[in-house]
Write an enzyme that holds these catalytic residues in place. Structure first.
Site, PDB file in Angstrom:
ATOM      1  N   TYR A 107     -22.079  10.864 -22.540  1.00  0.00           N
ATOM      2  CA  TYR A 107     -21.455  11.678 -22.861  1.00  0.00           C
ATOM      3  C   TYR A 107     -21.289  12.580 -22.174  1.00  0.00           C
ATOM      4  CZ  TYR A 107     -22.245  16.361 -24.770  1.00  0.00           C
ATOM      5  OH  TYR A 107     -21.922  17.325 -25.565  1.00  0.00           O
ATOM      6  N   ASP A 150     -18.425  10.034 -25.584  1.00  0.00           N
ATOM      7  CA  ASP A 150     -17.206  11.433 -25.143  1.00  0.00           C
ATOM      8  C   ASP A 150     -16.501  11.799 -24.121  1.00  0.00           C
ATOM      9  OD1 ASP A 150     -16.390  13.774 -25.914  1.00  0.00           O
ATOM     10  OD2 ASP A 150     -18.658  14.705 -26.592  1.00  0.00           O
ATOM     11  N   HIS A 253     -16.131  15.693 -34.357  1.00  0.00           N
ATOM     12  CA  HIS A 253     -15.670  14.155 -33.881  1.00  0.00           C
ATOM     13  C   HIS A 253     -16.170  12.952 -35.118  1.00  0.00           C
ATOM     14  CE1 HIS A 253     -16.307  15.329 -29.525  1.00  0.00           C
ATOM     15  NE2 HIS A 253     -16.856  15.924 -29.966  1.00  0.00           N
TER      16      HIS A 253
END
Length: 262
Positions: A107, A150, A253
């Site tokens: 992330y 991500d 998302h």
């Protein structure tokens, strides 16, 4: 061995536990990598996941922020958890499957609003995080590995709704794209999603700010699945589950999938 992997910024695994259960029940990936879990590891709601067969997990968590987890139907053991960019954040976890494949779940920091590290500390932290990722993979070149998460960067012109308008917007600026490319080169990573879907607009994130995200369709491809070049040819069936963005109380998302035959 064939297995399907999905990556999803869930934006609170406890708040959106029903959505995770829905995804696992309806789509049945063998491995699900979650980001922005926003939960200590001991507070992640494992019981429902286990009832669906996801009895294995490796994770790093913290209260209210960040957090990464890998849920798996397949046995997986933790092999690494790295801190980059001088940040004491839960942003990386890596686990190894019994077939020897290592899965890195990242992330990457979002970077704030202004693409200038002189006036925006968060943007500098993002660039430093990516630089440390590059240096780590340069020092220890990965093999038989998958990187997902991500990454908070949409690198290609067709990864955003309007390339020219987005060039000065954090997530698509040239300096971010360059830093991400250096990470990719350092690890000899192949962008599996674009290997399978080489042309056309493709997004995995749509802002909560849009009154009708689907109609406006001002998306960005921030969520990625990469594989080292020694196994990238085994990947196929890449897709973005766009419908999940429209589920009740959704994450901003959508999950991204790929299947590997190894």
């Amino acid at each position: 061995m064939s297995f399907t992997l999905a990556t999803w910024n869930i934006n609170s695994v406890r708040l959106r536990e029903p959505l995770v259960l829905k995804l696992l029940a309806e789509q049945g990936p063998d491995v699900l990598c979650l980001q922005e879990c926003k939960s200590p590891v001991d507070k992640i709601p494992l019981e429902g996941f286990a009832e669906l067969g996801y009895t294995h997990m490796v994770a790093r968590g913290q209260k209210g922020y960040n957090g990464v987890a890998i849920l798996s139907r397949l046995p997986i053991e933790e092999v690494s958890s790295q801190q980059f960019g001088g940040l004491d954040h839960a942003r990386h976890i890596a686990g190894r499957l019994e077939n020897g494949v290592t899965i890195h779940n990242f992330y990457v920091p979002a970077g704030g609003d202004k693409p200038n590290r002189e006036i925006n500390e968060k943007f500098g932290q993002k660039l430093d995080y990516l630089t440390d990722m590059r240096d780590w993979f340069s020092k220890e070149p990965p093999e038989k590995a998958i990187l997902v998460g991500d990454l908070n960067i949409a690198p290609r012109a067709d990864d955003v709704w309007d390339h020219k308008k987005m060039l000065k917007v954090v997530s698509h600026t040239p300096i971010e794209v360059d830093h991400l490319a250096q990470v990719q080169e350092a690890g000899n990573w192949v962008d599996v999603t674009r290997q399978d879907i080489p042309e056309g607009l493709l997004y995995s994130w749509w802002s909560y700010r849009a009154k009708d995200w689907d109609a406006a369709d001002k998306g960005r491809r921030l969520d990625h699945i990469w594989a080292t070049s020694d196994i990238s040819a085994s990947a196929h069936s890449s897709r973005v589950l766009r419908d999940a963005r429209g589920w009740e109380k959704p994450s901003d998302h959508a999950p991204v999938f790929a299947t590997f035959d190894l």
